[in-house]
Design an enzyme around this catalytic site. Structure first.
Site, short mmCIF file in Angstrom:
data_model
loop_
_atom_site.label_atom_id
_atom_site.label_comp_id
_atom_site.label_asym_id
_atom_site.label_seq_id
_atom_site.Cartn_x
_atom_site.Cartn_y
_atom_site.Cartn_z
N THR A 53 -15.67 26.33 1.78
CA THR A 53 -14.75 27.34 1.24
C THR A 53 -13.51 26.69 0.64
O THR A 53 -12.90 27.24 -0.28
CB THR A 53 -14.30 28.30 2.34
OG1 THR A 53 -13.58 27.56 3.33
CG2 THR A 53 -15.48 28.99 2.99
N ARG A 54 -13.12 25.55 1.16
CA ARG A 54 -11.89 24.83 0.76
C ARG A 54 -10.67 25.75 0.81
O ARG A 54 -9.77 25.70 -0.02
CB ARG A 54 -12.04 24.22 -0.64
CG ARG A 54 -13.10 23.10 -0.65
CD ARG A 54 -13.12 22.36 -1.93
NE ARG A 54 -13.56 23.21 -3.03
CZ ARG A 54 -13.05 23.17 -4.25
NH1 ARG A 54 -12.09 22.32 -4.53
NH2 ARG A 54 -13.50 23.96 -5.18
N ASP A 64 -10.05 -6.01 2.78
CA ASP A 64 -8.81 -6.61 2.31
C ASP A 64 -8.85 -8.13 2.42
O ASP A 64 -8.00 -8.82 1.86
CB ASP A 64 -7.62 -6.13 3.16
CG ASP A 64 -7.19 -4.73 2.77
OD1 ASP A 64 -7.37 -4.37 1.61
OD2 ASP A 64 -6.66 -4.02 3.64
N ASP A 122 0.86 -1.18 0.00
CA ASP A 122 0.00 0.00 0.00
C ASP A 122 0.89 1.23 0.00
O ASP A 122 1.92 1.25 0.66
CB ASP A 122 -0.88 0.01 1.25
CG ASP A 122 -2.05 -0.95 1.09
OD1 ASP A 122 -2.52 -1.10 -0.06
OD2 ASP A 122 -2.45 -1.56 2.09
N ASP A 149 -3.04 26.64 11.30
CA ASP A 149 -3.41 25.40 10.62
C ASP A 149 -2.70 24.22 11.29
O ASP A 149 -1.50 24.03 11.12
CB ASP A 149 -2.99 25.51 9.15
CG ASP A 149 -3.53 24.37 8.32
OD1 ASP A 149 -4.02 23.39 8.91
OD2 ASP A 149 -3.46 24.48 7.09
N SER A 152 -8.14 28.09 3.87
CA SER A 152 -7.94 28.53 5.25
C SER A 152 -7.06 29.77 5.16
O SER A 152 -6.50 30.07 4.09
CB SER A 152 -7.27 27.43 6.08
OG SER A 152 -5.98 27.18 5.57
N GLU A 154 -0.38 19.18 6.90
CA GLU A 154 0.00 20.00 5.75
C GLU A 154 0.42 21.39 6.23
O GLU A 154 1.44 21.93 5.82
CB GLU A 154 -1.18 20.13 4.77
CG GLU A 154 -1.48 18.89 3.96
CD GLU A 154 -2.49 17.98 4.66
OE1 GLU A 154 -2.72 18.18 5.86
OE2 GLU A 154 -3.03 17.08 3.99
#
Lengths: 341, 661
Positions: free
Chosen positions: B360-361, B501, B292, B329, B363, B333
């Site tokens: 809003t997507r 799985d 994975d 934030d 920040s 990320e």
């Protein structure tokens, strides 16, 4: 002197690695094998199909390198035995040869020691058994090499077909013993060697030694067996062991000192020939059936390559150590003792 | 390890003596033949005592004992672990919920699959099961060795609990999934103790070959008796038995089962439980590894890797805006942006933080009349009311390499200005590329499985150096891929944790379930990784290979030993009848008797000497088959030819001092 279709018989005798001569003395007879050239030609004939089988194998498995590797092992082992036999015969140890200047007893002058040694190596390396000299008169080490050629299972290059399967069985043993060292379940040409496969290989490997050693033990114990021996002591042992080895491996050559035309020897050698030829074939065919049912695995960098020089060396080593070691004690009491005296 | 071997040997001695029972030895015919030989020489030594007879007898018994000792030591190593696991099985009282919802107290051993039990903080979970109600933190250290508690909750992929683990907080309802005596811990105990050990296909096959070699040498020695008599070189049964035991492959025969047990043990030590030895062996044969992406190949979260400023915007300006917008934030990320720029600073006073929302997507932050936003290109474009061709190019550029572009813009005094793009990308774990190179050298292909789109997947695959990838993969795709590879004759290994799985885990030749995974996943796979570390799949493959290599190396060593033994024993046997055979005594051993005893002693001692190697496994470096073969042949093939010449000679120097030899 009786004549007949000698020449046509010669072709059949040699090219089919059959070995039965038109005359009693086989290829030593001038009508069968008149000149050094015919001698070489006969050797070529008896070697051509067994060696060609290795090449054919490469074509059949669609990977010529595999065939070349098998061919190389055959050539290597035959080369060694030719060299040893030739050296033994040229050196000619023993009192009689020393007095005569060469070990020419039982050999034809027109072939000389080298021509006889080459023939002896070729005829015992295959299952031909034709002779151009009396093997009983080979020097002790030379006779030992001839015997050992057969003991290896006549794989260098072996009989027509039987030489190839004999060598392939040893290749499987090699892959199994050494293939684990690359960290994978052993596989040969993409076919896994599991328990069922190895049982058949084991039975194959067991058959000939049991026949040869068991036969030798019976022959050297029974009074009827001992009665056939011309010599006593180590050479007598060599005569008996040569006979059972030659029979169990379907060679047909003999140490002529042995009187094998008695009910005891006929029965013993007959049984050995029968079992020594057909039992191994049975196991080979059964194994082929098992392999045929398996899916062929694609090779990867993790698979043991079976076409490289390293594998050629390994397979030769396994033939000499795994098969050869079985016969060392009995050789020690026969040809080895004789050679050292 | 060698230093600590002696106490282990002593401890294993009682077990080893019990294993001398011929019925136990039936499994290893090689050692059975040695024992029969030992019984025979004992009788002969009793009837006609001599130094030779007594010494050979003693050392033959020791040979058998060393063999059983090796197995016993290997088993002993699992015993301690089994004891601590047994402690988990102490009977406790469980509170079972009746269909009407009331509770009844029942002994934990009386629980059946399907029962519902209530477990509270401080209580031990009475059996394996799935959480069906509630969420709790659970201490699984007794099973996994990991001291940090884990969260177990109903539904989803974190619902499986193991009997014997302790609930630390809250209350959960567990549906029991195992019958008494068949729990996960029961299986673990059986595995580490080796009591359930089934011999693996390759081990069985090797045993067949070793048995056939044994039969060949029995024939050699049995026929040698009459043949020697013919040669007036009569051999005693003592000498022939000694020859036989030296020629049959006792070294590998004695160590074969120890190697298998130790291989399983090595896995257990790395916190991997193999449900069968077959799976361990299969691991060595694996051709394709499905990994994975997330958590295995990459760290699993996107991180800022570079800032791309638009023309007319300085790099510092963009950096400052990026940091300001990310101060609040707390997502990985966001933190990675601050880390990339490298300026940690407090949130300015009076600043208003704008959190990311799905609508809003974006920040950002509003401070000193300045608004800074970062977010998806389309969202920022809508906010700022426009875009620039250069911006579109940058966004496209980042996307095409598999990254995620975040556009940064600011609004001051009513005018909007686009600043640049933050390049977020999946970061490939360090050292993965090298590991994949190693795997490739071993002939193993790695396929990366990811839910990402093909563009992203291709970029990560190229960066990590995997051979192939499966993008936008569903569990069905995974299963189909495994089937396809298997149809091509390749063996596939994978790991997984979710219930979805399970079919793929069951289909794969080696399926490693994560311990954090669901019960369904754990039952479908043939191994469980208690650390839940998917990277371990690579270790498992290496352990599988090491197991097979150890077997092969010791077999080769054992067979190669025979050459030297012949040179020791054959001249010794026949030198009286044929003095010329003394020239074969290349080791110049002092007397025939001493030569025979030396060979027998060497044959026994080499077993003890190789026990540590059998337990540890031969050292394994990932390499191509050709390189591995060359290296191991040199060490174990050539070593096997040479070592006994040296060993027997040295032993002879000592043994020849014994009177009567």
């Amino acid at each position: 002197m009786t004549g007949g279709p000698v020449a046509s018989q010669e072709a059949i005798k040699q090219i089919g690695t059959n070995g039965g001569g038109f005359y009693n003395v086989n290829s030593a007879h001038p009508f069968e094998n008149p000149t050094p050239f015919t001698n070489l030609f006969q050797i070529f004939l008896l070697l051509v199909i067994p060696f060609a089988m290795a090449w054919a194998f490469g074509l059949i498995v669609k990977d010529r390198r595999q065939g070349v590797a098998i061919l190389a092992v055959m050539a290597l082992l035959l080369g060694i035995s030719v060299a040893l036999l030739t050296v033994s015969e040229m050196a000619g140890p023993g009192t009689a040869p020393a007095a005569a200047g060469a070990a020419m007893e039982g050999k034809e002058v027109r072939f000389g020691e080298a021509g006889s040694a080459l023939f002896a190596a070729a005829t015992t390396g295959t299952s031909t058994g034709a002779v151009n000299a009396m093997h009983d008169s080979l020097t002790a080490p030379g006779g030992g090499v001839a015997m050992f050629n057969m003991m290896l299972g006549e794989i260098a290059p072996g009989g027509t077909g039987s030489g190839l399967y004999g060598m392939l069985m040893l290749a499987i043993v090699t892959v199994f013993l050494c293939g684990l060292m690359v960290g994978r379940t052993p596989e040969y040409l993409g076919k896994k060697i599991g328990q069922r496969e190895i049982i058949l290989v084991a039975l194959y490997v067991l058959t000939t030694p049991i026949l040869v050693l068991g036969g030798a033990a019976i022959a050297l114990t029974a009074s009827d067996g001992l009665a056939g021996l011309q010599e006593s002591g180590p050479h007598g042992l060599s005569e008996a062991v040569y006979a059972v080895t030659s029979a169990a491996n379907n060679n047909g050559s003999a140490f002529g000192g042995l009187t094998s035309g008695t009910p005891f020897w006929n029965t013993l050698l007959g049984v050995l020939m029968l079992a020594g030829r057909f039992l191994p074939m049975l196991f080979v065919l059964a194994l082929a059936g098992l392999f045929a049912r398996q899916r062929q695995l694609p090779p990867s960098a993790g698979t043991l390559p079976t076409h490289r020089p390293l594998f050629v060396a390994l397979l030769s080593g396994v033939a000499l150590v795994v098969v050869g070691l079985t016969y060392v004690p009995v050789l020690a009491l026969g040809p080895i003792v004789e050679s050292l005296s | 390890m060698t230093s600590s071997l002696f106490p282990q040997l002593v401890e294993a001695l009682p077990g080893a003596l019990r294993k001398l029972d011929p019925r136990e030895l039936l499994r290893t015919p090689v050692m059975l033949v040695v024992e029969i030989g030992a019984v025979a020489t004992t009788v002969m030594a009793a009837l006609d005592p001599s130094s030779l007879a007594v010494l050979v007898t003693i050392w033959l018994w020791l040979t058998v004992l060393f063999g059983t000792l090796a197995e016993s030591v290997a088993e002993g190593r699992g015993k301690a672990q089994a004891a601590s696991l047994r402690a988990l099985q102490q009977e406790s009282t469980a509170r079972r919920r009746r269909p009407d919802g009331s509770l009844e107290a029942v002994p934990s051993t009386a629980l059946r699959a399907g029962d519902l039990v209530v477990v509270e903080a401080g209580e031990r979970i009475p059996g394996d099961g799935d959480v069906v109600e509630g969420v709790a933190s659970v201490d699984e250290s007794a099973v996994t060795g990991e001291s940090a508690p884990v969260i177990r909750e109903s539904g989803g992929d974190r619902c499986a609990v193991t009997g014997g683990t302790v609930v630390l907080s809250d209350q959960i309802v567990v549906r029991i999934t195992s019958e008494p005596g068949h729990s996960f811990v029961d299986r673990m105990i059986a595995l580490v103790e080796g009591s359930e050990r089934q011999r693996t296909p390759n081990e069985l096959a090797l045993n067949v070959l070793l048995t056939s070699l044994t039969v060949v040498f029995v024939v050699v020695c049995a026929t040698l008796y009459p043949i020697a008599d013919y040669s007036d070189a009569h051999q005693s049964l003592i000498v022939l038995t000694a020859l036989l035991v030296c020629l049959i492959p006792t070294t590998i025969g004695a160590l074969l089962s120890a190697i298998g047990i130790a291989g399983m043990d090595r896995l257990v030590r790395r916190n991997v439980l193999a449900m069968s030895g077959r799976a361990v062996e299969a691991a060595g044969d694996v051709d394709v590894l499905l990994l994975d992406k997330t958590g295995t190949i990459t760290y699993g979260n996107r991180q800022a890797s570079e800032l791309l400023a638009l023309d007319g915007v300085s790099a510092d300006e963009l950096a400052e805006a990026a940091v300001l917008s990310s101060l609040a934030d707390e997502t990985p990320e966001g933190r990675s942006i601050v880390a990339l720029v490298g300026t940690e600073r407090p949130v300015p006073a009076g600043a208003q933080l704008i959190a990311f929302t799905a609508t809003t997507r974006m920040s950002g932050i509003d401070v000193d009349g300045r608004s800074i936003r970062k977010g998806a290109a389309s969202a920022v474009a809508a906010w700022s009311g426009g875009s620039l061709p250069q911006l579109d190019t940058l966004v496209e550029q980042v996307s095409s390499t598999g990254g995620t572009p975040l556009v940064v813009a600011e609004q001051r005094d009513g005018s909007t200005r686009l600043l640049g793009v933050i390049h977020l990308k999946d970061v490939v774990k360090e050292g993965m590329r090298e590991r994949f190179d190693e795997l490739r050298a071993m002939g193993i292909r790695t396929v990366m499985i990811t839910g990402d789109n093909a563009v992203t997947a291709r970029a990560i695959a190229a960066e990590a150096g995997v051979d192939d990838f499966l993008a936008e993969a569903t569990p069905e795709d995974k299963l189909a891929l495994i089937r396809k590879e298997q149809e091509g004759g390749r063996m596939v290994a994978m790991c997984g944790d979710g219930t979805n799985d399970a079919p793929a885990l069951a289909q794969a030749d080696v399926g490693v379930a994560m311990n954090t995974g669901t019960t369904a996943a754990k039952e479908a796979g043939n191994m469980v990784d208690l650390d839940s570390d998917p990277t371990k799949l690579i270790d498992i493959v290496e352990i599988g290979k090491q197991l097979l290599i150890t077997r092969g190396a010791l077999t080769t060593f054992s067979v190669a030993n025979d050459v030297a033994k012949y040179f020791a024993i054959l001249p010794a046997m026949f030198v009286v009848a044929f003095p010329q055979l003394d020239s074969l005594n290349v080791m110049r051993l002092s007397s025939p008797e001493s030569a025979i005893v030396s060979a027998v002693v060497f044959n026994a001692l080499i077993i003890i000497a190789l026990i540590p190697l059998a337990l540890r496994g031969v050292s394994y470096q990932p390499a191509s088959a050709t390189d591995l073969l060359r290296r191991n042949l040199l060490i174990y093939g050539l070593g096997g030819l040479v070592a006994p010449f040296v060993g027997i000679k040295l032993l002879d120097l000592v043994i020849s001092l014994i009177p009567g030899l």
